[in-house]
Write an enzyme that holds these catalytic residues in place. Structure first.
Site, mmCIF file in Angstrom:
data_model
loop_
_atom_site.group_PDB
_atom_site.id
_atom_site.type_symbol
_atom_site.label_atom_id
_atom_site.label_comp_id
_atom_site.label_asym_id
_atom_site.label_seq_id
_atom_site.Cartn_x
_atom_site.Cartn_y
_atom_site.Cartn_z
ATOM 1 C CB THR A 264 -0.897 0.062 1.244
ATOM 2 O OG1 THR A 264 -0.074 0.241 2.402
ATOM 3 C CG2 THR A 264 -1.727 -1.201 1.401
ATOM 4 C CG ASP A 265 0.976 5.942 -1.339
ATOM 5 O OD1 ASP A 265 1.996 6.109 -0.647
ATOM 6 O OD2 ASP A 265 0.620 6.739 -2.216
ATOM 7 C CE1 TYR A 266 5.670 2.837 2.289
ATOM 8 C CE2 TYR A 266 6.706 4.140 3.991
ATOM 9 C CZ TYR A 266 6.760 3.100 3.093
ATOM 10 O OH TYR A 266 7.883 2.327 3.008
#
Length: 702
Positions: A264-266
């Site tokens: 995932t993006d953070y």
């Protein structure tokens, strides 16, 4: 309390905990440590030996603090010492490694301006080498989202507005990076094209537009063997990307054949546990929230997940680790070649600088005619780069003022500096010099889109830079405007200055590269990977709130494939500077176009390019195709970029360029048939130096 409510509390609790990294044990004598066995078989052997808790522990990151401090990395996923599973360390890398000091690369949009796959390979290799030497396994790069919105906060971090160009640069960047023994993480999948409300936005995109504009660079990356894919914050067509089974397991894996793992993006990309796992989201970063052990245990107990689902997520992570040798050898160690990397990024930046205007041949600067230079601007003695994941701390930085001073000193030319904070004083300084160089900048960063394309909107902390340019130009007719911007800006003064140079965010050697181009030591090699509009109202999303920022967090991509230069061409809008534009200090002629049909439905196009000027120079020969419309409701832009070749020619030297187009290159996505298809009709194939300067044209009919 409901399962969803319980999970939400778990997520909140785990989000507040940052686990310190632990050293992983060597792989040892376990059967999965036999490197002669393939990665799939090794992953199966290891999975069989793991406890459920150990599997769950691999599905989430373990260090929130590292995102802010970079210590020991920008992300950590702890291994399993009992089984020899190493800890993984992650880092940002689109413009260099964001951990301690590192080589400050030219911004990715500058790389795009080179139109040079070899430059992409060089920069990828630098990022991979430094990432490995700093102990990282996975590098979050390249970023290949399209520049749909020229004022987007991450315009500087992407490869422009054309999917063909972005694809041809992403692949060698990945190859160069992964050749260093580390894994690339291409981002942000999919349709993450602006920063405003990016955590909540749902991108509503028709299938043809998705396939022809926003997917190609990801597809090319997958087919090139990219190790991992970052899943974006936004939703697409009503489904959060981390839960989008159709685009993850369906398109990415089943259709394109992606064999790596997704992460995932953070921080705020993921919204669920079970739906995300089953859709194909493998690793939550930078910490385990929805994928914390308690949250996953709740999902297993409720029956919304079973252990086979967990195995599938973990298997993909382990397989990638085996495929990249993370179990078998230590990463490269030793000192970084600071000088060598600095020389490489200087050469790439020289090839990225675009000469947009040069009336009367004011450039290059002639030491026989120039005794003094005034360098003016509040940012002329600063290192400019983009914020967020590309905010690299460079080993050193050569500013425009530094570079011009050093080069001018070699010719005995005096350089005066004025910060431009008082335009009347700056004008006086300019009037007393033979040449005035005005440095103007914008400011781009992750998280925030620019409110408009003017320089004042682009850098609101600065003074009125447009007014400064006007004042200096009025005082000195030999005014050169040097742009250090992350993308297009408005230039209401463009007709008042004889020369305009775009240097982008130029990296740590930017000042030396800029001076080299201004003095003619190197030919300006850059070509625009984005259109520069005359007016903000000319852009594809202007006047359409439903397109940007969207209404009720739904952004309608109703412009379809008419994004970037395709929009300007379709609506016959004259840009200030078109896609592909960039001048040389010499002149080139194009002649002798030939077309040849290929048996598979493609074509081959050849043309001769000759340097007809008196200096060595750089040219980018570009091929554009005008495709026939397949039928009502499927409009085609007047032209699509389908090929380019960077040439370096001596005076009088010519080169025969050849572009080979496959049937896919000339096809459109037929949404009804769910396939790529060639339309009957005539295909117009044109060759020239920009999307608006195409002296050679022919057609082939089917």
């Amino acid at each position: 309390m409901s399962v969803r409510g319980t999970t939400a509390l778990i997520v909140l609790a785990v989000a507040l905990v940052a686990t310190a990294p632990a050293a992983a044990a060597p792989c040892g004598a376990h059967p999965w440590c036999d490197s002669s066995v393939g990665p799939d078989a090794r992953a199966e052997l290891l999975l069989e030996a793991m406890t459920l808790d150990e599997k769950l522990g691999l599905m989430g990151g373990d260090d929130l603090a590292g995102v802010l401090t970079g210590d020991p990395a920008n992300g950590t996923s702890l291994g399993v010492p009992r089984l020899g599973v190493p800890t993984l360390y992650f880092n940002d890398g689109p413009a260099g490694i964001r951990e301690g000091d590192a080589t400050g690369l030219p911004a990715p949009i500058a790389l795009a301006a080179t139109f040079d796959p070899q430059a992409a390979r060089r920069l990828g290799a630098i990022v991979g080498d430094e990432g490995a030497r700093k102990g990282n396994h996975v590098i979050h790069a390249p970023a290949v989202n399209m520049v749909r919105l020229p004022q987007g906060g991450r315009t500087f971090e992407y490869y422009g507005e054309d999917p063909f160009l972005a694809s041809r640069l992403a692949v060698p960047f990945i190859d160069g990076l992964q050749a260093q023994g580390v894994a690339a993480n291409v981002k942000h999948y999919l349709a993450n094209n602006h920063e405003t409300d990016r955590f909540l936005t749902d991108a509503v995109v028709d299938e043809r537009t998705l396939r022809e504009i926003y997917l190609p660079a990801f597809e090319a990356s997958v087919r090139a063997g990219v190790a991992s894919v970052m899943v974006a914050y936004n939703g697409v067509n009503g489904t959060n990307m981390t839960e989008n089974r159709e685009l993850l397991n369906g398109l990415l894996r089943d259709e394109l054949g992606f064999e790596g793992f997704t992460l995932t993006d953070y921080g705020f990309a993921q919204n669920s546990t079970s739906a995300a796992s089953r859709a194909g989201t493998d690793l939550e970063m930078p910490f385990a929230g929805w994928y914390s052990a308690p949250a996953l245990q709740v999902a297993l107990a409720a029956g919304s997940l079973d252990e086979d689902d967990i195995d599938e997520n973990v298997r993909r992570i382990l397989r990638t680790m085996f495929a990249f040798g993370f179990f078998d050898a230590e990463l490269t160690s030793g000192p970084i070649d600071v000088a060598g990397h600095g020389q490489a990024v200087r050469e790439v930046e020289e090839d990225a600088i675009a000469l947009l205007k040069n009336d009367g041949g004011r450039l290059p600067l002639d030491p026989d005619r120039v005794d003094s230079i005034a360098v003016i601007g509040p940012r002329s003695d600063e290192y400019r780069n983009g914020g967020g994941s590309s905010n690299v701390s460079p080993f050193y930085a050569v500013t425009p003022l530094d570079g011009i001073r050093r080069r001018a000193a070699a010719e005995g030319i005096a350089v005066r500096h004025d910060d431009g904070l008082l335009p009347p004083l700056a004008a006086r300084t300019a009037a007393e010099a033979d040449v005035a160089v005005v440095v103007v900048t914008d400011n781009q960063t992750e998280f925030v889109d620019k409110p408009c394309l003017s320089l004042l909107c682009g850098d609101p902390t600065s003074l009125d830079q447009d007014g400064l340019v006007r004042a200096v130009a009025a005082a000195n007719p030999n005014t050169v405007v040097l742009l250090e911007t992350g993308g297009p800006v408005l230039m209401p003064w463009a007709d008042r200055v004889p020369a305009i140079v775009e240097a982008w965010y130029p990296g740590q050697e930017g000042g030396n590269a800029i001076a080299s181009v201004l003095f003619g030591d190197s030919d300006p090699g850059g070509r625009l990977p984005v259109t520069f509009p005359q007016r903000e109202s000319d852009t594809p999303t202007a006047g359409h709130l439903e397109r940007y920022p969207g209404i009720a967090f739904r952004a309608q991509y109703s412009e379809g494939v008419f994004m970037g230069y395709r929009h300007y061409d379709e609506h016959r809008i004259a840009p200030l500077f078109p896609f592909g534009h960039g001048l040389s200090y010499t002149r080139f002629a194009y002649r002798d176009l030939s077309l040849e049909d290929a048996p598979d439905g493609g074509a081959a196009v050849e043309a001769t390019v000759e340097n007809v000027g008196g200096r060595p120079g750089v040219e980018v020969a570009q091929l554009y195709a005008g495709l026939p419309e397949p039928g009502p409701g499927v409009p085609q832009p007047p032209r699509w970029l389908k090929g380019f070749e960077k040439l370096r020619l001596e005076p009088g030297e010519s080169h025969r360029v050849r572009f080979e187009l496959s049937a896919r290159d000339l096809s459109h996505w037929d949404a009804g048939e769910d396939r790529w298809a060639l339309a009957p009709g005539c295909y117009v194939l044109s060759v020239g130096r920009s999307s608006r300067d195409l002296p050679l044209s022919g057609q082939t009919c089917r």
